[in-house]
Design an enzyme around this catalytic site. Sequence first.
Site, short mmCIF file in Angstrom:
data_model
loop_
_atom_site.label_atom_id
_atom_site.label_comp_id
_atom_site.label_asym_id
_atom_site.label_seq_id
_atom_site.Cartn_x
_atom_site.Cartn_y
_atom_site.Cartn_z
N GLY A 39 2.84 -7.88 -1.45
CA GLY A 39 2.43 -7.18 -2.44
C GLY A 39 2.11 -5.93 -2.38
O GLY A 39 2.10 -5.27 -1.45
N ARG B 227 -1.18 -1.08 -1.57
CA ARG B 227 -1.71 0.24 -1.95
C ARG B 227 -0.83 1.24 -2.70
O ARG B 227 -0.76 2.38 -2.66
CB ARG B 227 -2.23 1.00 -0.72
CG ARG B 227 -0.75 0.99 0.09
CD ARG B 227 -1.33 2.17 1.33
NE ARG B 227 -0.27 2.13 2.24
CZ ARG B 227 -0.18 2.94 3.52
NH1 ARG B 227 -1.33 3.86 3.36
NH2 ARG B 227 0.62 2.71 4.33
N ASP C 166 -7.40 -1.06 2.82
CA ASP C 166 -8.24 -0.53 1.88
C ASP C 166 -7.44 0.24 0.84
O ASP C 166 -8.26 0.60 -0.50
CB ASP C 166 -9.05 0.89 2.57
CG ASP C 166 -8.13 1.46 3.30
OD1 ASP C 166 -6.93 1.45 3.06
OD2 ASP C 166 -8.62 2.30 4.20
N ASP D 106 10.35 -7.02 2.90
CA ASP D 106 9.45 -6.20 1.79
C ASP D 106 9.76 -4.55 1.81
O ASP D 106 9.32 -3.86 0.80
CB ASP D 106 7.94 -6.54 1.98
CG ASP D 106 7.32 -5.92 3.41
OD1 ASP D 106 8.04 -6.49 4.36
OD2 ASP D 106 6.47 -5.28 3.38
P1 AMP Z 1 4.23 -1.84 5.20
O1 AMP Z 1 4.50 -2.35 6.82
O2 AMP Z 1 3.43 -0.39 5.18
O3 AMP Z 1 5.17 -1.86 4.36
O4 AMP Z 1 2.99 -2.70 4.46
C1 AMP Z 1 3.03 -4.11 4.54
C2 AMP Z 1 2.22 -4.40 3.42
O5 AMP Z 1 0.91 -4.08 3.65
C3 AMP Z 1 2.32 -4.15 2.10
O6 AMP Z 1 1.94 -5.43 1.31
C4 AMP Z 1 1.45 -2.96 1.81
O7 AMP Z 1 1.36 -2.72 0.43
C5 AMP Z 1 0.29 -3.31 2.61
N1 AMP Z 1 -0.55 -2.28 3.10
C6 AMP Z 1 -0.08 -1.22 3.99
N2 AMP Z 1 -1.22 -0.46 3.94
C7 AMP Z 1 -2.29 -0.80 3.18
C8 AMP Z 1 -3.54 -0.38 2.90
N3 AMP Z 1 -3.92 0.76 3.66
N4 AMP Z 1 -4.26 -0.93 2.25
C9 AMP Z 1 -3.85 -2.14 1.25
N5 AMP Z 1 -2.43 -2.57 1.79
C10 AMP Z 1 -1.94 -2.04 2.61
MG MG Z 2 6.10 -1.81 2.57
#
Ligand code: AMP
Ligand code: MG
Length: 527
Positions: free
Chosen positions: A102, A105, A137, A272
């Site tokens: 989901g 951030r 965060d 995702d």
């Molecule tokens: P990503 O690999 O960056 O696409 O992130 C995978 C998941 O982790 C997604 O659901 C992002 O929204 C969540 N995510 C990544 N960094 C953060 C963060 N600093 N705070 C909250 N959720 C995060």
């Molecule tokens: Mg992502």
Amino acid sequence: MLDALRFDNRFTRELPGDPEAANFRRQVLGACYSRVLPTPVAAPKLVAYSPEVAALLDLTPAACDTPLFTEVFSGNRVLRSMDPFAMCYGGHQFGNWAGQLGDGRAIELGEVLNQRDQRWALQLKGAGPTPYSRTADGLAVLRSSVREFLCSEAMHHLGVPTTRALSLVTTGEEVVRDMFYNGNPRPEPGAIVCRVAPSFIRFGNFEILAARGDVELLRRFVDYTITTAFPELGAPNQATYLAWFEEVCRRTAIMIVHWMRVGFVHGVMNTDNMSILGLTIDYGPYGWLENYDPDWTPNTTDAQGRRYRYGAQPEIALWNLVQLANAIYPLIGEVPPLQAALTIYSATFEAEWRKMMAGKLGLIEFNGEADANLVAELLAVLQLTETDMPIFFRALADPAIHASAGDQALTAAVAGAYYRPETVTPEITTQTIAWLRRYLARLAQDGREDLERQLAMNRVNPKYVLRNYLAQLAIDKCEQGENSLVLELLDVLRRPYDEQPARTQYAQKRPDWARQRAGCSMLSCSS
Ligand code: AMP
Ligand code: MG
């Protein structure tokens, strides 16, 4: 002006939302999103905005220079007509099902209808926690935000399908990150990017519903996606579902061919991070090929398996499409039509890749086996010694590459692409010249006017890309409170195919200091 933005928040209006209004981490069942407000920040400051994206929203430069703009796109002020929310999606990360992810951030503010009735969803990235933040965060740091802002716009101007970036603000707050997950946390400046796209729906939005066996909501969500984002396919039914999946296969193939053309490595092709619209989305530990190396990945988090290396991107996209096919299977009920649709990905990729390579080489058409060999030989030649991909392809359109040129002149024309000239053995030179002669003979078959061919090649082989070290230089300055290089790169990258003679310093090979520097050759998922 900002107050005049016309919002039409269709996503939250037409799809079921999470009844829980409080903002705490949880599993969200039976809903496509959760309403959540951005967390206010201490001292927002506008670093940069994209005038082109502002124009898509009918915002003038004067409107972007107001305090209200900074307040709104830092999340400090929510306009009355916005309806902020975070999406629920899941995903396969590095090949494994990861369950609910989901928008952890990202907070979508709403959908703007511009004066031409185009619809643009606005989304803040780094504006605080949401129900999907899991253990993190909800924030983003300046370095990754500069990278997302600049690369979104650079990709657009390169002609690569992508989400866009409206604005980059610093929050005036510090965010602690352990950049390489090795026990070295440090405070970094916080920042927020406002992303803009027709829709931010990902493969993972469908996967999470299928994984939970919520076929009713899956159908409703697919119907919504087709009627809103693929209206040309007609009213949703069994046949439309397949036509839609085929179109997603087609668009994904086209996107990947563009990545291969410009030397873009996404770095985290989890499901995702795959847009249902075939847009490049989620600029994290991405990188640009400098020396041509199909095994290269910028992402240190992926250093072991190199799952998402440059050369693997086409097969990974197919793998991701297979996951999407599995997710929508309950709506189709038969495997063969889905398998047939998946072959559309491979066929489209193959056809588009050939067209793309023909374009890069200035050939009128890609002629079967013979040209396949020519290209395969070229890609081998490029790996004989570290050879800069953008500079080499640009050099092929140099008037010095000509049938009447001597061996020395041919060698000199491509020498600027070599990272370590001292490693170029006589054998490498011989092989390179041999290839260039074959190439020139092939051009002769076409009999195309040189100038016309060179101009055409320079429209598909960029002179300027967001080289990893350039982004890092802009970040270094930005962290000192100096936004000039961000603005300069934004401007240079607006015309990536033009010579821009006064700016050739931005078309230079990676300098030696950048070879092993964090941010230049090594990035992680920490952002
Ligand atoms: P990503 O690999 O960056 O696409 O992130 C995978 C998941 O982790 C997604 O659901 C992002 O929204 C969540 N995510 C990544 N960094 C953060 C963060 N600093 N705070 C909250 N959720 C995060
Ligand atoms: Mg992502």
